[in-house]
Scaffold this motif. Sequence first.
Motif, PDB file in Angstrom:
ATOM      1  N   HIS A   1      -2.279   9.288  10.452  1.00 39.73           N
ATOM      2  CA  HIS A   1      -1.974   9.463   9.024  1.00 39.73           C
ATOM      3  C   HIS A   1      -2.926  10.486   8.424  1.00 39.73           C
ATOM      4  O   HIS A   1      -4.122  10.483   8.744  1.00 39.73           O
ATOM      5  CB  HIS A   1      -2.106   8.127   8.278  1.00 39.73           C
ATOM      6  CG  HIS A   1      -1.536   8.145   6.902  1.00 39.73           C
ATOM      7  ND1 HIS A   1      -2.240   8.615   5.819  1.00 39.73           N
ATOM      8  CD2 HIS A   1      -0.321   7.763   6.429  1.00 39.73           C
ATOM      9  CE1 HIS A   1      -1.484   8.509   4.738  1.00 39.73           C
ATOM     10  NE2 HIS A   1      -0.316   8.007   5.075  1.00 39.73           N
ATOM     11  N   VAL A   2      -2.403  11.310   7.542  1.00 36.68           N
ATOM     12  CA  VAL A   2      -3.197  12.386   6.948  1.00 36.68           C
ATOM     13  C   VAL A   2      -4.389  11.858   6.157  1.00 36.68           C
ATOM     14  O   VAL A   2      -5.438  12.513   6.094  1.00 36.68           O
ATOM     15  CB  VAL A   2      -2.286  13.300   6.079  1.00 36.68           C
ATOM     16  CG1 VAL A   2      -1.772  12.565   4.842  1.00 36.68           C
ATOM     17  CG2 VAL A   2      -3.005  14.568   5.683  1.00 36.68           C
ATOM     18  N   ASP A   3      -4.267  10.674   5.550  1.00 33.65           N
ATOM     19  CA  ASP A   3      -5.350  10.119   4.729  1.00 33.65           C
ATOM     20  C   ASP A   3      -6.327   9.231   5.505  1.00 33.65           C
ATOM     21  O   ASP A   3      -7.236   8.665   4.905  1.00 33.65           O
ATOM     22  CB  ASP A   3      -4.771   9.290   3.570  1.00 33.65           C
ATOM     23  CG  ASP A   3      -4.031  10.143   2.556  1.00 33.65           C
ATOM     24  OD1 ASP A   3      -4.296  11.360   2.499  1.00 33.65           O
ATOM     25  OD2 ASP A   3      -3.192   9.590   1.822  1.00 33.65           O
ATOM     26  N   CYS A   4      -6.118   9.085   6.794  1.00 35.17           N
ATOM     27  CA  CYS A   4      -6.963   8.195   7.602  1.00 35.17           C
ATOM     28  C   CYS A   4      -7.597   8.973   8.744  1.00 35.17           C
ATOM     29  O   CYS A   4      -6.965   9.861   9.314  1.00 35.17           O
ATOM     30  CB  CYS A   4      -6.123   7.052   8.181  1.00 35.17           C
ATOM     31  SG  CYS A   4      -5.348   6.026   6.930  1.00 35.17           S
TER      32      CYS A   4
ATOM     33  N   GLU B   1     -10.707   0.768   7.546  1.00 31.48           N
ATOM     34  CA  GLU B   1     -10.497  -0.293   6.557  1.00 31.48           C
ATOM     35  C   GLU B   1      -9.650  -1.402   7.164  1.00 31.48           C
ATOM     36  O   GLU B   1      -9.236  -1.317   8.309  1.00 31.48           O
ATOM     37  CB  GLU B   1      -9.838   0.265   5.284  1.00 31.48           C
ATOM     38  CG  GLU B   1      -8.554   1.010   5.535  1.00 31.48           C
ATOM     39  CD  GLU B   1      -8.022   1.727   4.307  1.00 31.48           C
ATOM     40  OE1 GLU B   1      -7.777   1.059   3.304  1.00 31.48           O
ATOM     41  OE2 GLU B   1      -7.854   2.955   4.377  1.00 31.48           O
TER      42      GLU B   1
ATOM     43  N   ASP C   1       0.871  -1.173   0.000  1.00 28.00           N
ATOM     44  CA  ASP C   1       0.000   0.000   0.000  1.00 28.00           C
ATOM     45  C   ASP C   1       0.912   1.228   0.000  1.00 28.00           C
ATOM     46  O   ASP C   1       1.680   1.425   0.945  1.00 28.00           O
ATOM     47  CB  ASP C   1      -0.896  -0.004   1.243  1.00 28.00           C
ATOM     48  CG  ASP C   1      -1.953   1.087   1.224  1.00 28.00           C
ATOM     49  OD1 ASP C   1      -1.648   2.215   0.753  1.00 28.00           O
ATOM     50  OD2 ASP C   1      -3.067   0.826   1.695  1.00 28.00           O
TER      51      ASP C   1
ATOM     52  N   THR D   1       1.829   0.442   8.807  1.00 28.33           N
ATOM     53  CA  THR D   1       1.079   1.344   9.683  1.00 28.33           C
ATOM     54  C   THR D   1       1.720   1.448  11.065  1.00 28.33           C
ATOM     55  O   THR D   1       1.681   2.503  11.692  1.00 28.33           O
ATOM     56  CB  THR D   1      -0.386   0.882   9.825  1.00 28.33           C
ATOM     57  OG1 THR D   1      -0.410  -0.453  10.332  1.00 28.33           O
ATOM     58  CG2 THR D   1      -1.110   0.948   8.490  1.00 28.33           C
TER      59      THR D   1
ATOM     60  N   ARG E   1       0.481   4.202   0.659  1.00 25.60           N
ATOM     61  CA  ARG E   1       0.300   5.128   1.782  1.00 25.60           C
ATOM     62  C   ARG E   1       1.163   4.748   2.978  1.00 25.60           C
ATOM     63  O   ARG E   1       1.517   5.596   3.788  1.00 25.60           O
ATOM     64  CB  ARG E   1      -1.167   5.154   2.228  1.00 25.60           C
ATOM     65  CG  ARG E   1      -2.132   5.655   1.180  1.00 25.60           C
ATOM     66  CD  ARG E   1      -3.561   5.504   1.648  1.00 25.60           C
ATOM     67  NE  ARG E   1      -3.869   4.088   1.855  1.00 25.60           N
ATOM     68  CZ  ARG E   1      -4.977   3.628   2.422  1.00 25.60           C
ATOM     69  NH1 ARG E   1      -5.888   4.470   2.877  1.00 25.60           N
ATOM     70  NH2 ARG E   1      -5.186   2.336   2.555  1.00 25.60           N
TER      71      ARG E   1
ATOM     72  N   LYS F   1      -4.808  10.355  15.551  1.00 25.86           N
ATOM     73  CA  LYS F   1      -4.673  10.746  14.134  1.00 25.86           C
ATOM     74  C   LYS F   1      -3.236  10.426  13.722  1.00 25.86           C
ATOM     75  O   LYS F   1      -2.315  11.177  13.983  1.00 25.86           O
ATOM     76  CB  LYS F   1      -4.991  12.230  13.975  1.00 25.86           C
ATOM     77  CG  LYS F   1      -4.915  12.732  12.554  1.00 25.86           C
ATOM     78  CD  LYS F   1      -6.055  12.232  11.719  1.00 25.86           C
ATOM     79  CE  LYS F   1      -6.048  12.920  10.349  1.00 25.86           C
ATOM     80  NZ  LYS F   1      -6.780  12.180   9.354  1.00 25.86           N
TER      81      LYS F   1
END
Length: 149
Positions: free
Chosen positions: A76-79, A113, A22, A29, A24, A74
């Motif tokens: 990650h910026v996209d999550c 997700e 991924d 993660t 990202r 928070k």
Amino acid sequence: MVQLISGSIVSGHGVASGCSNDPRFPKGTLSLQWPIFEELGLNFLGYHRATINISVHPMKPVLVKSLCTFRNVKWHVDCGAEDFSFFKVELLVSDAKSVDGLIYWPHPETKPEHFQDPHVIEVVAPKVEGLSLKDKVSIKVNREQIYFH
């Protein structure tokens, strides 16, 4: 009060360790989350930056009182922000080998997700050499923190 549970190693999504490709999360993660958790007081010194996914089917975990819970993280910026809890666990790999670790519990109600089967728990621990898919393992948990039914 200790509960001993049997399970088997199953494959995960690969996002925690960075094996999912991924874009990202190229390093996974956990590489993004752990510094935040450490700032909040949880020590991962000596732990391998990946999860061991254990199916305890047909049992499911019941959360009682976590070792620690971090809310609205928070990472990650996209999550979106998520809640995470951790529970002490002893992973018994063989009669002679065990390691202490933590059940890593991203709360499903805040997770956007990569949902887990409800019978699968994720464990972070020191690297365990020779552990592979379908291996049988046991875990010991404190029933005052988490139990399985």
